[in-house]
Motif scaffolding. Structure first.
Motif, mmCIF file in Angstrom:
data_model
loop_
_atom_site.group_PDB
_atom_site.id
_atom_site.type_symbol
_atom_site.label_atom_id
_atom_site.label_comp_id
_atom_site.label_asym_id
_atom_site.label_seq_id
_atom_site.Cartn_x
_atom_site.Cartn_y
_atom_site.Cartn_z
ATOM 1 N N ALA A 123 36.394 44.414 37.281
ATOM 2 C CA ALA A 123 36.052 43.616 35.693
ATOM 3 C C ALA A 123 34.182 42.945 35.604
ATOM 4 C CB ALA A 123 37.097 42.611 35.838
ATOM 5 N N GLY A 124 34.010 42.936 36.963
ATOM 6 C CA GLY A 124 32.744 41.766 36.995
ATOM 7 C C GLY A 124 32.351 40.783 36.511
ATOM 8 N N HIS A 125 33.525 39.409 37.069
ATOM 9 C CA HIS A 125 33.947 38.719 37.216
ATOM 10 C C HIS A 125 35.199 38.862 38.191
ATOM 11 C CE1 HIS A 125 35.203 34.434 36.702
ATOM 12 N NE2 HIS A 125 33.344 34.107 36.068
ATOM 13 N N ARG A 126 35.791 37.570 39.135
ATOM 14 C CA ARG A 126 36.933 37.487 39.366
ATOM 15 C C ARG A 126 38.166 37.519 38.583
ATOM 16 N NH1 ARG A 126 35.061 41.215 42.116
ATOM 17 N NH2 ARG A 126 34.924 41.029 43.926
ATOM 18 N N ILE A 127 37.251 35.643 37.316
ATOM 19 C CA ILE A 127 38.751 35.786 37.277
ATOM 20 C C ILE A 127 39.662 37.001 36.331
ATOM 21 C CG2 ILE A 127 37.331 34.967 34.920
ATOM 22 C CD1 ILE A 127 40.787 33.699 36.153
ATOM 23 N N LEU A 128 38.781 38.063 35.588
ATOM 24 C CA LEU A 128 38.739 39.342 34.644
ATOM 25 C C LEU A 128 39.537 40.467 35.798
ATOM 26 C CD1 LEU A 128 35.643 40.177 32.992
ATOM 27 C CD2 LEU A 128 38.495 37.957 31.853
ATOM 28 N N ASP A 129 38.715 40.099 36.516
ATOM 29 C CA ASP A 129 40.462 41.199 38.036
ATOM 30 C C ASP A 129 42.054 40.323 38.392
ATOM 31 O OD1 ASP A 129 37.659 42.972 38.345
ATOM 32 O OD2 ASP A 129 37.171 41.936 40.316
ATOM 33 N N GLU B 16 42.793 37.596 49.298
ATOM 34 C CA GLU B 16 42.323 38.227 50.388
ATOM 35 C C GLU B 16 41.572 39.443 50.676
ATOM 36 O OE1 GLU B 16 42.423 39.325 55.717
ATOM 37 O OE2 GLU B 16 44.264 38.017 54.369
ATOM 38 N N ALA B 17 41.875 40.214 49.667
ATOM 39 C CA ALA B 17 40.959 40.926 49.134
ATOM 40 C C ALA B 17 39.775 40.985 48.398
ATOM 41 C CB ALA B 17 41.448 42.211 48.761
ATOM 42 N N SER B 18 40.123 40.163 47.457
ATOM 43 C CA SER B 18 38.969 40.376 46.763
ATOM 44 C C SER B 18 37.733 39.030 47.448
ATOM 45 C CB SER B 18 39.948 39.469 45.417
ATOM 46 O OG SER B 18 39.922 37.337 46.118
ATOM 47 N N ALA B 19 37.858 38.614 48.142
ATOM 48 C CA ALA B 19 37.080 37.478 49.019
ATOM 49 C C ALA B 19 36.125 36.151 48.612
ATOM 50 C CB ALA B 19 35.769 38.790 48.872
ATOM 51 N N LEU B 20 38.012 36.075 47.399
ATOM 52 C CA LEU B 20 37.907 34.424 46.800
ATOM 53 C C LEU B 20 38.404 33.447 47.890
ATOM 54 C CD1 LEU B 20 40.140 34.838 43.519
ATOM 55 C CD2 LEU B 20 37.585 34.656 43.811
ATOM 56 N N GLY B 21 39.013 33.976 48.506
ATOM 57 C CA GLY B 21 38.863 32.734 49.571
ATOM 58 C C GLY B 21 38.523 33.269 51.342
ATOM 59 N N THR B 22 38.677 32.029 52.239
ATOM 60 C CA THR B 22 38.746 32.398 53.722
ATOM 61 C C THR B 22 40.493 32.967 53.831
ATOM 62 O OG1 THR B 22 39.726 30.463 53.700
ATOM 63 C CG2 THR B 22 37.628 30.486 54.070
ATOM 64 N N MET C 224 46.601 48.138 49.954
ATOM 65 C CA MET C 224 47.092 47.431 48.758
ATOM 66 C C MET C 224 45.647 47.762 47.617
ATOM 67 S SD MET C 224 50.010 45.249 47.193
ATOM 68 C CE MET C 224 50.366 45.366 46.043
ATOM 69 N N TRP C 225 44.821 46.927 47.798
ATOM 70 C CA TRP C 225 43.352 47.205 47.012
ATOM 71 C C TRP C 225 42.588 47.213 47.105
ATOM 72 C CZ3 TRP C 225 46.622 44.563 43.249
ATOM 73 C CH2 TRP C 225 47.654 43.936 43.752
ATOM 74 N N SER C 226 41.746 48.181 46.533
ATOM 75 C CA SER C 226 40.621 48.945 46.111
ATOM 76 C C SER C 226 39.795 48.665 45.556
ATOM 77 C CB SER C 226 40.938 50.425 46.125
ATOM 78 O OG SER C 226 41.740 50.933 45.127
ATOM 79 N N GLU C 227 38.255 49.274 45.768
ATOM 80 C CA GLU C 227 37.146 48.591 44.537
ATOM 81 C C GLU C 227 37.971 48.468 43.161
ATOM 82 O OE1 GLU C 227 33.779 50.321 45.167
ATOM 83 O OE2 GLU C 227 33.417 51.219 48.087
ATOM 84 N N ALA C 228 38.704 49.782 43.342
ATOM 85 C CA ALA C 228 39.153 49.652 41.729
ATOM 86 C C ALA C 228 39.540 48.619 41.306
ATOM 87 C CB ALA C 228 39.620 51.335 41.626
ATOM 88 N N ASN C 229 40.386 47.778 42.078
ATOM 89 C CA ASN C 229 40.969 47.176 40.946
ATOM 90 C C ASN C 229 39.743 44.967 41.277
ATOM 91 O OD1 ASN C 229 42.986 47.901 43.848
ATOM 92 N ND2 ASN C 229 43.910 47.290 41.801
#
Length: 192
Positions: free
Chosen positions: A9-15, A43-49, A1-6
């Motif tokens: 933004a340069g910062h995860r909060i912006l993504d 999970e896709a954003s690598a923000l957490g485990t 569902m999620w790809s690099e195009a998501n």
């Protein structure tokens, strides 16, 4: 569902704030429709485990996360000077930041943020994004914040002379160029 195009933004909060399907300036369709969409995005954003380690996200908590996303977006947009800050949005963001900081743990060993959301908290997901916003607001990256000229997505402008105009050249930049090309062709055919 999620790809690099998501995650451009340069910062995860912006993504996270960009988790809307946007072909114009409407922000009409959220790509986070149910709690499992948010879990897969994290999970896709690598923000957490792995999301299995995260506490379950109730529908009410999910709604609070989406309300925070939308309010934080409008607050950041207002910092660009294009709109006024709605007071209700300021209250949502302020409450989210204060609450998250009260529940967070201090992590000096971290190479990025120094505040960590408590994974065992019922407010873990809300706090995660509030703390990301707090990190962004304190960072020098805030000065490079831009909004795409074609859609509503936010990004860090790292272009030469701050000239980047689109969130992603492959999507919005190309669409803009196609529109200009079609417009020129229409004007040329009208002139003939």
């Amino acid at each position: 569902m999620w790809s690099e195009a998501n995650f451009i933004a340069g910062h995860r909060i912006l993504d996270f704030l960009n988790t809307v399907s946007d072909r114009g300036k409407s922000r009409a369709a959220s790509t986070l429709r149910v709690p499992t969409d948010l879990a897969s995005w994290i999970e896709a954003s690598a923000l957490g485990t792995k999301t299995s380690a995260d506490p379950a996200l109730s529908q009410a908590s999910f709604g609070a996360v989406i309300a925070f996303r939308d309010a934080a977006y409008r607050v950041l947009l207002a910092t660009l000077g294009t709109t006024a800050v709605p007071s209700a949005d300021l209250q949502i963001v302020e409450h989210g930041l204060k609450s998250a900081l009260q529940r967070a743990s201090f992590d000096i060993a971290s190479s990025s943020t120094i505040w960590r959301a408590n994974q065992k908290s019922d407010h873990h997901h809300q706090d995660l994004f509030a703390l990301l916003l707090e990190d962004f607001l304190r960072s020098p990256d805030r000065e490079r914040l831009s909004q795409c000229e074609r859609c509503t997505w936010l990004f860090l402008n790292s272009g030469r002379g701050r000239g980047r105009r689109w969130c992603n050249m492959a999507t919005c930049g190309n669409r803009h160029k196609v529109e200009i090309h079609r417009s020129r062709n229409r004007h040329q055919s009208d002139a003939v």
